[in-house]
Scaffold this motif. Structure first.
Motif, PDB file in Angstrom:
ATOM      1  N   UNK A 297       0.851  -1.182   0.000  1.00 50.49           N
ATOM      2  CA  UNK A 297       0.000   0.000   0.000  1.00 50.49           C
ATOM      3  C   UNK A 297       0.890   1.236   0.000  1.00 50.49           C
ATOM      4  N   UNK A 298       0.555   2.179  -0.877  1.00 51.86           N
ATOM      5  CA  UNK A 298       1.347   3.402  -0.998  1.00 51.86           C
ATOM      6  C   UNK A 298       1.281   4.230   0.280  1.00 51.86           C
ATOM      7  N   UNK A 299       2.418   4.736   0.693  1.00 57.64           N
ATOM      8  CA  UNK A 299       2.572   5.706   1.763  1.00 57.64           C
ATOM      9  C   UNK A 299       3.685   6.663   1.352  1.00 57.64           C
ATOM     10  N   UNK A 300       3.820   7.821   1.964  1.00 55.58           N
ATOM     11  CA  UNK A 300       4.984   8.664   1.664  1.00 55.58           C
ATOM     12  C   UNK A 300       6.265   7.876   1.903  1.00 55.58           C
ATOM     13  N   UNK A 301       7.134   7.834   0.901  1.00 60.97           N
ATOM     14  CA  UNK A 301       8.341   7.016   0.982  1.00 60.97           C
ATOM     15  C   UNK A 301       9.537   7.849   1.399  1.00 60.97           C
ATOM     16  N   UNK A 302      10.477   7.197   2.081  1.00 67.67           N
ATOM     17  CA  UNK A 302      11.708   7.844   2.521  1.00 67.67           C
ATOM     18  C   UNK A 302      12.898   7.145   1.874  1.00 67.67           C
ATOM     19  N   UNK A 303      13.993   7.887   1.729  1.00 60.91           N
ATOM     20  CA  UNK A 303      15.212   7.317   1.165  1.00 60.91           C
ATOM     21  C   UNK A 303      15.701   6.163   2.046  1.00 60.91           C
ATOM     22  N   UNK A 304      16.385   5.223   1.430  1.00 60.53           N
ATOM     23  CA  UNK A 304      16.838   4.035   2.155  1.00 60.53           C
ATOM     24  C   UNK A 304      18.160   3.562   1.580  1.00 60.53           C
ATOM     25  N   UNK A 305      18.809   2.642   2.268  1.00 59.76           N
ATOM     26  CA  UNK A 305      20.016   1.992   1.780  1.00 59.76           C
ATOM     27  C   UNK A 305      19.733   0.513   1.594  1.00 59.76           C
ATOM     28  N   UNK A 306      20.336  -0.071   0.555  1.00 56.66           N
ATOM     29  CA  UNK A 306      20.055  -1.470   0.261  1.00 56.66           C
ATOM     30  C   UNK A 306      21.233  -2.054  -0.514  1.00 56.66           C
ATOM     31  N   UNK A 307      21.665  -3.263  -0.132  1.00 62.58           N
ATOM     32  CA  UNK A 307      22.747  -3.963  -0.829  1.00 62.58           C
ATOM     33  C   UNK A 307      22.136  -5.035  -1.720  1.00 62.58           C
ATOM     34  N   UNK A 308      22.199  -4.820  -3.029  1.00 59.67           N
ATOM     35  CA  UNK A 308      21.594  -5.746  -3.996  1.00 59.67           C
ATOM     36  C   UNK A 308      22.644  -6.595  -4.708  1.00 59.67           C
ATOM     37  N   UNK A 309      23.792  -6.801  -4.086  1.00 61.44           N
ATOM     38  CA  UNK A 309      24.855  -7.575  -4.721  1.00 61.44           C
ATOM     39  C   UNK A 309      24.385  -8.960  -5.128  1.00 61.44           C
ATOM     40  N   UNK A 310      23.597  -9.611  -4.272  1.00 59.58           N
ATOM     41  CA  UNK A 310      23.145 -10.966  -4.562  1.00 59.58           C
ATOM     42  C   UNK A 310      21.792 -11.011  -5.260  1.00 59.58           C
ATOM     43  N   UNK A 311      21.232  -9.857  -5.549  1.00 60.17           N
ATOM     44  CA  UNK A 311      19.941  -9.805  -6.258  1.00 60.17           C
ATOM     45  C   UNK A 311      19.953  -8.627  -7.231  1.00 60.17           C
ATOM     46  N   UNK A 312      20.892  -8.610  -8.188  1.00 57.75           N
ATOM     47  CA  UNK A 312      21.065  -7.435  -9.064  1.00 57.75           C
ATOM     48  C   UNK A 312      19.880  -7.134  -9.962  1.00 57.75           C
ATOM     49  N   UNK A 313      19.028  -8.152 -10.229  1.00 63.19           N
ATOM     50  CA  UNK A 313      17.861  -7.887 -11.069  1.00 63.19           C
ATOM     51  C   UNK A 313      16.873  -6.947 -10.402  1.00 63.19           C
ATOM     52  N   UNK A 314      17.055  -6.685  -9.106  1.00 65.96           N
ATOM     53  CA  UNK A 314      16.158  -5.764  -8.400  1.00 65.96           C
ATOM     54  C   UNK A 314      16.470  -4.293  -8.664  1.00 65.96           C
ATOM     55  N   UNK A 315      17.616  -3.967  -9.216  1.00 71.45           N
ATOM     56  CA  UNK A 315      17.980  -2.557  -9.365  1.00 71.45           C
ATOM     57  C   UNK A 315      16.918  -1.724 -10.084  1.00 71.45           C
ATOM     58  N   UNK A 317      13.686  -2.117 -10.195  1.00 72.59           N
ATOM     59  CA  UNK A 317      12.559  -1.914  -9.279  1.00 72.59           C
ATOM     60  C   UNK A 317      12.964  -1.024  -8.109  1.00 72.59           C
ATOM     61  N   UNK A 318      14.186  -1.177  -7.634  1.00 66.00           N
ATOM     62  CA  UNK A 318      14.676  -0.315  -6.553  1.00 66.00           C
ATOM     63  C   UNK A 318      14.747   1.140  -7.008  1.00 66.00           C
ATOM     64  N   UNK A 319      15.064   1.356  -8.290  1.00 64.22           N
ATOM     65  CA  UNK A 319      15.100   2.721  -8.823  1.00 64.22           C
ATOM     66  C   UNK A 319      13.716   3.353  -8.779  1.00 64.22           C
ATOM     67  N   UNK A 320      12.670   2.552  -9.011  1.00 62.64           N
ATOM     68  CA  UNK A 320      11.302   3.065  -8.913  1.00 62.64           C
ATOM     69  C   UNK A 320      11.032   3.591  -7.511  1.00 62.64           C
ATOM     70  N   UNK A 321      11.408   2.819  -6.494  1.00 64.91           N
ATOM     71  CA  UNK A 321      11.208   3.245  -5.110  1.00 64.91           C
ATOM     72  C   UNK A 321      12.038   4.478  -4.784  1.00 64.91           C
ATOM     73  N   UNK A 322      13.318   4.447  -5.151  1.00 66.09           N
ATOM     74  CA  UNK A 322      14.205   5.563  -4.842  1.00 66.09           C
ATOM     75  C   UNK A 322      13.753   6.858  -5.477  1.00 66.09           C
ATOM     76  N   UNK A 323      13.228   6.762  -6.701  1.00 65.41           N
ATOM     77  CA  UNK A 323      12.771   7.970  -7.402  1.00 65.41           C
ATOM     78  C   UNK A 323      11.556   8.587  -6.725  1.00 65.41           C
ATOM     79  N   UNK A 324      10.783   7.768  -5.992  1.00 63.67           N
ATOM     80  CA  UNK A 324       9.577   8.267  -5.332  1.00 63.67           C
ATOM     81  C   UNK A 324       9.807   8.633  -3.872  1.00 63.67           C
ATOM     82  N   UNK A 325      11.024   8.391  -3.370  1.00 62.14           N
ATOM     83  CA  UNK A 325      11.311   8.612  -1.948  1.00 62.14           C
ATOM     84  C   UNK A 325      11.866  10.017  -1.711  1.00 62.14           C
ATOM     85  N   UNK A 326      11.620  10.532  -0.529  1.00 60.93           N
ATOM     86  CA  UNK A 326      12.192  11.821  -0.155  1.00 60.93           C
ATOM     87  C   UNK A 326      13.632  11.614   0.289  1.00 60.93           C
TER      88      UNK A 326
END
Length: 429
Positions: A297-315, A317-326
């Protein structure tokens, strides 16, 4: 093909296709198994079609039982006595992997179970992806293999015998996956030493899939794998689980543009991309976990840190979240992005920049995404299915429509992606 995505709210229950990682492994194992394997929930994206073509080329017989079920008669001929090697009887002397990196790297070692040469070919961006590690490993294990300037086309000739081999695991786990599935069929036991292994959850998937078909593979710290020789895969009735890479993109769209319940998936899966739920929580989205579905469910998003070394295909989708985060999101593991369908780091930076979102790579292994309000415009998918889906998800909250050039590339993994988005958009009205 162009596809225009308009700003919209989402509400609905999309369903991702089956996991193409599990599907390709299951098809490879069905080829090697004695008897008739039934594979259920098999969706036919481009990569899965290539795997079906590959096992047919390598000698399997395939019968379609319904739209999502196939029966596979294995093509491997097992030796009658201990110590005899197993042989595939290919139906052709060329195997075409299309643009599927997993298919090329998975089926090259299996082709080395044949005792005559096979040429493994590809097309598009796959022709630029590294294959030398596969060739080097096959030669260490008794087969002949020759890559063209370290890439496809690759000529392979068995028999693969087993023994000892060392391979570089720092580029992709796919190099080890094909070997691990082929080695139980060798006459000799094998010790495979893997340096700097990445994407280790995918290796867990490989071992679990082999075990489901009756073979044992042992590993120590993802650095050393012991594979007894002379094993026999058995036919099974196997249902392929939903794809978490595709589910992550649907969940990202819901997190920035409404509410979605993605069915056919479980957090208990071995798939590496289940970790996207961790990223959602860090960003502040509401995540509800059920037995076979996840709701976001959508809520105001905040910036976060995440290590995707073992799941690089997520980048993407992670960019979608990061672009919407403050704020500025920091993603690690970005060095894994260069050898995908395109240079994904460069593509994300360029195309998100066209939408007014700043993505940078201040270090070789770090990507930063500064959140903001995307604007409409024209962007390119760069021939990459995950880039196309990422841009579409971000377009849902843009200030004007976004037109994606080359959007047809989603057929590689998720042919119905845009239709699923449209149904959720209609549900929000």
């Amino acid at each position: 093909m162009e596809r225009t995505v308009r700003p919209a709210l989402l509400r609905g229950a999309p369903t991702p296709p089956c996991s193409k990682s599990y599907a390709q492994r299951a098809l490879a194992l069905a080829l090697l198994a004695e008897g008739r394997t039934t594979l259920r929930n098999l969706d036919l994206c481009d990569d899965t079609r290539r795997a079906l073509d590959a096992i047919r080329t390598l000698g399997a017989r395939i019968e379609r039982l319904d739209a999502s079920t196939v029966a596979v008669e294995g093509g491997l001929r097992y030796g009658r006595r201990a110590g005899e090697h197993c042989v595939l009887r290919p139906a052709a002397d060329r195997l075409h992997a299309g643009e599927s990196g997993l298919a090329a790297r998975l089926f090259a070692p299996l082709a080395a179970l044949a005792d005559r040469p096979l040429l493994i070919e590809g097309e598009g961006t796959l022709l630029h992806r590294p294959m030398q590690t596969v060739a080097d490993a096959l030669r260490q294990l008794g087969a002949r293999a020759e890559a063209t300037d370290g890439r496809l086309p690759l000529t392979v000739c068995g028999p693969l015998r087993g023994g000892e081999a060392r391979i570089d695991g720092s580029v992709s786990s796919q190099f080890a996956t094909g070997l691990l599935l082929a080695l139980p069929c060798c006459a000799e036991e094998t010790v495979l030493r893997l340096s700097d292994a990445v994407s280790t959850p995918y290796l867990d998937m490989t071992i679990a899939a082999a075990e489901r078909f009756g073979a044992a593979i042992f590993q120590r710290d993802y650095a050393e794998f012991y594979v007894p020789g002379g094993q026999r895969y058995r036919a099974v009735d196997y249902t392929i689980e939903g794809d978490w890479s595709a589910a992550a993109m649907l969940l990202a769209a819901g997190a920035v543009a409404g509410e979605v319940t993605v069915g056919g998936i479980s957090r208990l899966s071995r798939q590496a991309d289940t970790r996207f739920c961790e990223a959602l929580a860090r960003a502040g989205a509401v995540v509800v976990d059920e037995a076979h579905a996840v709701t976001v469910v959508r809520r105001p998003l905040r910036a976060f840190e995440f290590d995707a070394t073992d799941c690089p295909d997520l980048f993407p989708a992670l960019a979608v979240l990061g672009a919407a985060a403050e704020g500025t999101t920091v993603l690690r593991g970005a060095s894994r992005l260069r050898h995908k369908e395109c240079d994904r780091g460069a593509a994300l930076r360029e195309e998100y920049g066209r939408l007014g979102i700043e993505i940078e790579m201040p270090e070789a292994d770090v990507m930063t995404v500064r959140g903001g309000a995307p604007r409409g415009g024209r962007v390119s998918a760069h021939g990459d299915h995950r880039i196309a889906m990422s841009l579409a998800a971000t377009a849902l909250r843009a200030d004007a429509p976004v037109t994606i050039e080359g959007a047809e590339c989603v057929a590689k993994s998720f042919p119905e992606f845009f239709e699923q988005l449209e149904r959720c958009t209609a549900g929000a009205k």
